[in-house]
Design a protein around this motif. Structure first.
Motif, PDB file in Angstrom:
ATOM      1  N   MET A 149       0.838  -1.195   0.000  1.00 52.47           N
ATOM      2  CA  MET A 149       0.000   0.000   0.000  1.00 52.47           C
ATOM      3  C   MET A 149       0.879   1.253   0.000  1.00 52.47           C
ATOM      4  O   MET A 149       1.858   1.342   0.729  1.00 52.47           O
ATOM      5  N   LEU A 150       0.471   2.209  -0.819  1.00 52.64           N
ATOM      6  CA  LEU A 150       1.191   3.488  -0.889  1.00 52.64           C
ATOM      7  C   LEU A 150       0.312   4.611  -0.342  1.00 52.64           C
ATOM      8  O   LEU A 150      -0.919   4.553  -0.443  1.00 52.64           O
ATOM      9  N   ALA A 151       0.964   5.622   0.210  1.00 54.91           N
ATOM     10  CA  ALA A 151       0.271   6.885   0.513  1.00 54.91           C
ATOM     11  C   ALA A 151       0.786   7.887  -0.511  1.00 54.91           C
ATOM     12  O   ALA A 151       1.999   7.984  -0.735  1.00 54.91           O
ATOM     13  N   GLU A 152      -0.144   8.600  -1.146  1.00 55.49           N
ATOM     14  CA  GLU A 152       0.244   9.494  -2.238  1.00 55.49           C
ATOM     15  C   GLU A 152      -0.302  10.893  -1.973  1.00 55.49           C
ATOM     16  O   GLU A 152      -1.464  11.044  -1.579  1.00 55.49           O
ATOM     17  N   LEU A 153       0.521  11.889  -2.204  1.00 60.69           N
ATOM     18  CA  LEU A 153       0.067  13.277  -2.081  1.00 60.69           C
ATOM     19  C   LEU A 153      -0.760  13.601  -3.326  1.00 60.69           C
ATOM     20  O   LEU A 153      -0.279  13.445  -4.454  1.00 60.69           O
ATOM     21  N   THR A 154      -2.007  14.030  -3.147  1.00 60.04           N
ATOM     22  CA  THR A 154      -2.854  14.374  -4.306  1.00 60.04           C
ATOM     23  C   THR A 154      -2.498  15.779  -4.802  1.00 60.04           C
ATOM     24  O   THR A 154      -1.771  16.518  -4.130  1.00 60.04           O
ATOM     25  N   ASP A 155      -3.035  16.149  -5.972  1.00 54.78           N
ATOM     26  CA  ASP A 155      -2.815  17.517  -6.465  1.00 54.78           C
ATOM     27  C   ASP A 155      -3.393  18.542  -5.492  1.00 54.78           C
ATOM     28  O   ASP A 155      -2.800  19.592  -5.252  1.00 54.78           O
ATOM     29  N   VAL A 156      -4.564  18.202  -4.924  1.00 53.77           N
ATOM     30  CA  VAL A 156      -5.170  19.101  -3.924  1.00 53.77           C
ATOM     31  C   VAL A 156      -4.235  19.248  -2.724  1.00 53.77           C
ATOM     32  O   VAL A 156      -4.034  20.348  -2.202  1.00 53.77           O
ATOM     33  N   GLY A 157      -3.639  18.129  -2.312  1.00 58.63           N
ATOM     34  CA  GLY A 157      -2.711  18.151  -1.181  1.00 58.63           C
ATOM     35  C   GLY A 157      -1.484  18.995  -1.476  1.00 58.63           C
ATOM     36  O   GLY A 157      -1.020  19.772  -0.632  1.00 58.63           O
ATOM     37  N   MET A 158      -0.955  18.850  -2.692  1.00 61.86           N
ATOM     38  CA  MET A 158       0.228  19.628  -3.086  1.00 61.86           C
ATOM     39  C   MET A 158      -0.089  21.122  -3.099  1.00 61.86           C
ATOM     40  O   MET A 158       0.696  21.933  -2.611  1.00 61.86           O
ATOM     41  N   THR A 159      -1.261  21.461  -3.617  1.00 57.33           N
ATOM     42  CA  THR A 159      -1.680  22.868  -3.646  1.00 57.33           C
ATOM     43  C   THR A 159      -1.822  23.419  -2.226  1.00 57.33           C
ATOM     44  O   THR A 159      -1.364  24.518  -1.922  1.00 57.33           O
ATOM     45  N   ARG A 160      -2.444  22.612  -1.366  1.00 56.84           N
ATOM     46  CA  ARG A 160      -2.631  23.048   0.023  1.00 56.84           C
ATOM     47  C   ARG A 160      -1.277  23.291   0.685  1.00 56.84           C
ATOM     48  O   ARG A 160      -1.079  24.283   1.398  1.00 56.84           O
ATOM     49  N   LEU A 161      -0.336  22.384   0.457  1.00 55.68           N
ATOM     50  CA  LEU A 161       0.997  22.524   1.036  1.00 55.68           C
ATOM     51  C   LEU A 161       1.677  23.792   0.509  1.00 55.68           C
ATOM     52  O   LEU A 161       2.254  24.565   1.280  1.00 55.68           O
ATOM     53  N   GLU A 162       1.595  24.019  -0.787  1.00 54.70           N
ATOM     54  CA  GLU A 162       2.221  25.214  -1.382  1.00 54.70           C
ATOM     55  C   GLU A 162       1.595  26.503  -0.849  1.00 54.70           C
ATOM     56  O   GLU A 162       2.287  27.502  -0.669  1.00 54.70           O
TER      57      GLU A 162
END
Lengths: 171, 171
Positions: free
Chosen positions: B107-120
């Motif tokens: 199983m992988l945990a993946e940063l979504t595009d929404v997550g990346m935007t939130r982080l930025e």
């Protein structure tokens, strides 16, 4: 939040340098596990790290008692936060709340004899735990830097809190 | 507990020296207020400090994804601890769990595009908060010592944990 964002967009972000990042990540990736380990070591004594700190402060105060308001400042807690922090200790008979003899309107928190005994029993094991998990791992330079750095951070936090409360209540 | 006590009584307790006490008290009297202040600064971004850390790790990983087991080791969490830590991020759509294409059992945990935007979006304000409350208060020596000290403490904690788990499961 929109203010914060427009601010972030229009001013240059000062990202952390590698050294700054190492210091920050060192702290943020470690403090929680360190505290968890120290708390686990204190379980046999029936105390949390916060409880232990309260007992130490009271044990060092004249007549082993402090005005509630002074204790709240020392622990950087609100009056209700202090009440919550003390409740368990009072129930366990380690700390007593009583009115000051000089001024009955002033409430004191007092370390009981039971509390003093508990602290004395817990201290050797706790000191050993603090040494093993932190202090004995550090050299003199690191100890000095750690003491100085956290002193600065604490003073800054206290000043910040003071600024917030005086802004909220300018009188 | 009786073992601990008799041990404490029969061996000399190495109480902390004033310098050691300053380093220890500096840490223990400060970390909690520092973390509270940093968490408060992150509230507008809808993230906790722990959430932020998870997003950063994933953002730095190849293809913005990590094996769950590797992420658990990095965060020093048990599998169930990691599940709890990820639940909120998954519900908010910032992180997705999925099977690895190479090996569906992993199983992988993946940063979504929404997550990346939130982080930025959160990063500039968070970095400013970390600078103001900690990093900008410290000189180069203190930054170096802080990085070195917490690195030692973290390695020791990890070794300790390793020793405990191999003692529990010697195979």
């Amino acid at each position: 939040m929109s203010d914060t964002h427009s601010h972030s967009r229009t001013t240059e972000v000062r990202w952390l340098t590698p050294l700054e990042m190492a210091a920050w990540r060192g702290f943020v990736e470690t403090y929680s596990d360190l505290v968890t380990a120290l708390e686990a070591d204190l379980v046999p004594a029936g105390l949390t790290l916060g409880d232990y700190q309260v007992l130490v402060y009271l044990s060092e105060a004249p007549e082993r008692s402090m005005r509630m308001c002074d204790l709240a400042v020392m622990l950087q807690l609100s009056p209700s936060g202090l009440t919550r922090r003390l409740d368990g200790l009072v129930r366990a008979g380690l700390v007593a709340r009583r009115g000051s003899e000089a001024d009955r309107r002033v409430m004191l928190a007092e370390l009981t004899d039971v509390g003093m005994t508990r602290l004395e029993q817990a201290a050797p094991t706790h000191v050993e735990s603090v040494r093993r998990r932190m202090i004995d791992l550090l050299d003199t330079d690191e100890l000095e830097a750690m003491a100085g750095a956290f002193d600065k951070i604490r003073r800054h936090l206290a000043g910040d809190q003071l600024a917030t409360s005086s802004a909220a209540a300018p009188a």
